[in-house]
Design an enzyme around this catalytic site. Structure first.
Site, PDB file in Angstrom:
ATOM      1  N   ASP A   1     -10.953  -8.539  10.502  1.00  0.00           N
ATOM      2  CA  ASP A   1     -12.120  -9.344  10.163  1.00  0.00           C
ATOM      3  C   ASP A   1     -13.416  -8.568  10.388  1.00  0.00           C
ATOM      4  O   ASP A   1     -14.508  -9.125  10.305  1.00  0.00           O
ATOM      5  CB  ASP A   1     -12.128 -10.645  10.965  1.00  0.00           C
ATOM      6  CG  ASP A   1     -12.158 -10.421  12.473  1.00  0.00           C
ATOM      7  OD1 ASP A   1     -12.099  -9.253  12.907  1.00  0.00           O
ATOM      8  OD2 ASP A   1     -12.239 -11.419  13.214  1.00  0.00           O
TER       9      ASP A   1
ATOM     10  N   ASP B   1       0.825  -1.214   0.000  1.00  0.00           N
ATOM     11  CA  ASP B   1       0.000   0.000   0.000  1.00  0.00           C
ATOM     12  C   ASP B   1       0.857   1.262   0.000  1.00  0.00           C
ATOM     13  O   ASP B   1       0.705   2.140   0.861  1.00  0.00           O
ATOM     14  CB  ASP B   1      -0.954   0.018   1.201  1.00  0.00           C
ATOM     15  CG  ASP B   1      -1.644  -1.308   1.423  1.00  0.00           C
ATOM     16  OD1 ASP B   1      -2.064  -1.911   0.428  1.00  0.00           O
ATOM     17  OD2 ASP B   1      -1.763  -1.734   2.585  1.00  0.00           O
TER      18      ASP B   1
ATOM     19  N   GLU C   1     -11.674   0.084  -2.314  1.00  0.00           N
ATOM     20  CA  GLU C   1     -10.859   0.657  -1.245  1.00  0.00           C
ATOM     21  C   GLU C   1      -9.698   1.451  -1.817  1.00  0.00           C
ATOM     22  O   GLU C   1      -9.588   1.655  -3.025  1.00  0.00           O
ATOM     23  CB  GLU C   1     -10.341  -0.442  -0.320  1.00  0.00           C
ATOM     24  CG  GLU C   1      -9.414  -1.435  -0.977  1.00  0.00           C
ATOM     25  CD  GLU C   1      -8.928  -2.509   0.003  1.00  0.00           C
ATOM     26  OE1 GLU C   1      -9.477  -2.585   1.117  1.00  0.00           O
ATOM     27  OE2 GLU C   1      -8.002  -3.252  -0.357  1.00  0.00           O
TER      28      GLU C   1
ATOM     29  N   SER D   1     -12.664   1.804   2.953  1.00  0.00           N
ATOM     30  CA  SER D   1     -12.392   0.467   2.445  1.00  0.00           C
ATOM     31  C   SER D   1     -13.610  -0.406   2.674  1.00  0.00           C
ATOM     32  O   SER D   1     -14.097  -0.506   3.814  1.00  0.00           O
ATOM     33  CB  SER D   1     -11.180  -0.138   3.154  1.00  0.00           C
ATOM     34  OG  SER D   1     -11.050  -1.509   2.867  1.00  0.00           O
TER      35      SER D   1
END
Length: 804
Positions: free
Chosen positions: A141, A57, A244, A208
């Site tokens: 998660d 990223d 995202e 995102s």
């Protein structure tokens, strides 16, 4: 520096130096290689070099003459030329120099997100001269995340926390906008990009999955959001759509704000791809090339999570999974040049040259989850959309040349990126752009150079028109500059072309013959994938001297145990046009193994320094590298000692030629870093199985990996250290069991992959097949491998035998 995000694209940006490939029409000369046409050109004095780095990223900022990228896990790297990168920092640990004592400095965010790591960071220099790092932590998660800002006087830190700006994922609680948090509507507060608009106003775009991509107005004096905005204004996404990594770029040439996005999942099977939309204002509305309002783009709430079909048609897809396939007979090595799941990009415009760069991370075909930073140039097409150059930036000394139409004609490798979100890799096809403006080969249509002064090209195929830019780039397999094009359709589909040097037909088949290989012909024990085509659409047909053992299509039937190895001659006939040649391969197909014991390694022999003797009936001896003998118990019993630096044993791939399976060994682990290997067997990085004494969470783990998926057995704790422990793995049908000292430590009925499916070409004891993983440090003894699953009682009996 990352302050005023303006694009100043000049005509020089859209042109390039020329080492021109000539017309690539087949057999247009009796010579093997058609010589380049002459033109005004600038050439490279040296072959470009690259030093790669892994920063997931990457967000770019330039300070002085140095580029920096900040990414996830507090990874930072720098470069002066966008080609050779140097790591600055990595890891959310208290010895990271960028944020010393980070677990305390960012402790509030880490605690809120219930995590020990950080996601994609973004750094900008504000008008006070200080550097502002926008960091974020996410549970992973769920969208439980915190986004904050830290400040430093120096780009490399140390950064001091200024507090959390936003939180998300507060289930059944009041969120930042005063309403109960709803993940289908509210954002996941990660992936920030902070930027100045054309009027000097500061903004932050972020988000995102979850509720989508949002934008906030920021205070340029404090670097924090202006009050009373909640989460800000939504730009696109929602209902957990896989969108995202927003990044904003303004172009004074077109007076548009370009919003870059990543669709799909970031891992090697996630189909990550880079898209863009544009707007006249930084807070939208944003539209794609087809005129779709991106605020309407979201997943179908009535479908399961991460519904990709609803978002696939929207946004201009600049790049996805692709491979400029190196066919047999092409220059270079390997399978070709391409990316898997490229994404989470940033962008930079050089204010002096006007060059526009796309900076992103990518995985690669056949390399699993390994990722690196890549930089490509971008150029504006006739409709004002950015096109991405097909090859990585190589620092070419560009001149403002006009590329004439006759130089464009030739044979190309062609990629169509499509609009899908898929793990499938778009492989190149062969097409010809004829001098008369026609396109033939795998694709048919027409082409024309529409603006010689800007090197614009228009391509029409199947009723779809693509507008793009011609450039010269460095092709690493050819080790030379070549002509390329990158173009976009009105629906946002990208096509790429890479011109090839022309070869006469006989030269093609001769090159295919020289390059053709089917691997280790002395030891073929699994079905062989026999190629049927080579470079430039050449054809390959096969014939076997013993089809009962090795068929004309590569199917292997090993002789029964005791019948001896079989000898086969396999002939490849290569043709293109009227040219032809042939190549013969003398092959040994080994007899089937005598079971059930496939291999047994006691390490008692005096030759251990070089050879790991197999005491089974099969003679599957291993090659030992830097392995020493170590006394166990009485002086008659020896073990293999691994130094944790460069010692390992390589076994024949035949050791995994079985459906059911048992690995049994006594192991003395000295401890150390995670992901060491007791064993690692496989073929490339996409098919393998391994046993590690401790993975990242501190647990003994067995994994078999195939078809892009892991199937694992994970114990509750790591292998005990500084003591002899009996370890075993059994596979029978769909059941796998991991044993420690004769007791089941983990079991699963979902292990559907078989060792035989791996077609192992590499089998190691003490070494990972991933170069980044550490070597095993400790000792092993009585390593046994079976072509059946031993019973629990048999495992207990082995574990009960004393080492002496």
């Amino acid at each position: 520096m990352k302050r005023y995000m303006a694009i100043a694209l000049s005509a020089a940006l859209l042109t390039s130096p020329t080492l021109l490939p000539g017309s690539a029409m087949a057999n247009s000369s009796t010579s093997d290689v058609i010589q380049p046409q002459s033109t005004t050109q600038s050439t490279l004095n040296t072959i470009p070099g690259f030093t790669d780095v892994s920063v997931h990223d990457p967000s770019v900022i330039k300070v002085g003459d140095t580029f920096y990228v900040f990414g996830s896990h507090l990874q930072v790297a720098k470069s002066k030329d966008l080609m050779n990168w140097e790591a600055v920092a990595s890891g959310v640990t208290d010895n990271n120099p960028v944020v010393p004592n980070v677990t305390k400095e960012f402790g509030e965010a880490l605690a809120w997100a219930q995590t020990d790591t950080l996601w994609a960071a973004d750094v900008i220099q504000l008008t006070d001269g200080k550097f502002y790092m926008y960091y974020n932590a996410c549970k992973g998660d769920s969208p439980r995340s915190a986004l904050g800002v830290a400040v430093a006087d120096n780009i490399e830190g140390p950064y001091k926390d200024q507090g959390i700006l936003l939180k998300s994922g507060m289930w059944d609680q009041i969120s930042e906008d005063g309403t109960i948090y709803d993940a289908t509507k509210h954002p996941n507060v990660v992936d920030p990009d902070v930027f100045f608009d054309k009027d000097g106003k500061l903004w932050m775009v972020y988000g995102s999955y979850s509720g989508g991509i949002f934008i906030l107005e920021m205070d340029e004096t404090t670097g924090k959001p202006l009050p009373n905005q909640g989460y800000g204004k939504k730009l696109t996404g929602g209902n957990h759509s896989r969108i995202e990594a927003p990044y904003m770029q303004y172009s004074p040439e077109t007076d548009y704000y370009y919003l870059f996005l990543s669709y799909g999942g970031l891992d090697a099977v996630g189909g990550y791809n880079i898209r863009v939309a544009r707007s006249k204002t930084p807070d939208g509305p944003f539209y794609d090339a087809a005129g779709n309002d991106m605020i309407q783009v979201m997943a179908d709430k009535d479908k399961p999570l991460f519904d990709d079909a609803s978002i696939e048609p929207f946004g201009v897809k600049l790049m996805g999974n692709y491979l400029f396939q190196r066919q047999i007979g092409d220059p270079g090595t390997g399978q070709g040049i391409g990316y898997v799941s490229p994404g989470h990009n940033s962008a930079y415009v050089d204010p002096e040259s006007g060059k526009h760069f796309l900076i992103f991370h990518s995985r690669f075909p056949g390399r699993g989850e390994q990722h690196e930073v890549r930089v490509h140039e971008m150029h504006m097409n006739a409709d004002g959309w950015p096109t991405v150059s097909p090859y990585r930036y190589a620092g070419l000394d560009e001149a403002s040349n006009v590329i004439p139409s006759h130089s464009v004609a030739g044979q190309y490798k062609w990629i169509n990126h499509g609009k899908d979100i898929s793990s499938a890799i778009k492989t190149s096809q062969n097409v010809v752009l004829s001098p008369n403006g026609q396109i033939s080969g795998a694709v048919t249509g027409t082409w024309s150079v529409t603006d010689d002064h800007r090197n614009q090209i228009t391509i029409t195929t199947d009723g779809v028109t693509y507008k793009g830019v011609l450039t010269y780039e460095w092709e690493p397999n050819l080790q030379r500059e070549i002509l390329t094009f990158s173009a976009l359709s009105s629906t946002g589909v990208a096509i790429w072309g890479s011109q090839e040097v022309d070869l006469a037909d006989q030269a093609v088949v001769d090159a295919v013959k020289k390059d053709l290989s089917i691997g280790d012909t002395k030891n073929i024990f699994f079905n062989v994938s026999l190629p049927t085509s080579g470079a430039r659409d050449s054809k390959i047909t096969w014939s076997s001297s013993n089809v009962a053992v090795l068929s004309n299509t590569g199917v292997v039937n090993r002789p029964r145990a005791g019948k001896g190895d079989a000898k086969v001659t396999l002939t490849a006939n290569i043709t293109k046009g009227t040219a032809s040649t042939s190549q013969r391969f003398n092959i040994t197909v080994p007899e089937q193994a005598k079971g059930p014991l496939l291999g047994e390694y006691r390490f008692d022999g005096s030759k251990l320094a070089k050879i790991a003797q197999d005491s089974s009936k099969n003679g599957y001896h291993g090659q030992a590298f830097h392995v020493e003998s170590s006394v166990v118990g009485n002086k008659k019993n020896l073990a293999a000692a691994f130094n944790g630096q460069d010692s390992y044993i390589e076994l024949p791939g035949l050791i995994t030629d079985t459906t059911d399976f048992t690995f049994s060994s006594w192991v003395y682990w000295d401890g150390g870093n995670p992901w060491q290997r007791i064993f690692d067997f496989g073929n490339s990085l996409t098919r393998h199985m391994f046993l590690t004494p401790s993975q990242h969470n501190g647990a003994l783990q067995f994994t078999i990996h195939n078809e892009g998926k892991d199937q694992s057995l994970i114990a509750s704790q790591a292998l005990p250290t500084n003591q002899w422990v009996h370890v075993a793995v059994t596979l029978q049908g769909d059941t796998g069991t991991l044993y420690v000292n004769g007791q089941s430590a983990a079991s699963s009925t979902d292990i559907t992959y078989n060792p035989k499916d791996l077609q192992s070409t590499e089998a190691y004891l003490g070494k990972s097949r991933y170069t980044a993983d550490p070597y095993f440090k400790g000792k092993m003894d009585q390593v046994s491998i079976y072509n059946k699953a031993l019973t629990a009682k048999e495992i207990q009996r082995l574990a009960g035998e004393r080492l002496e």
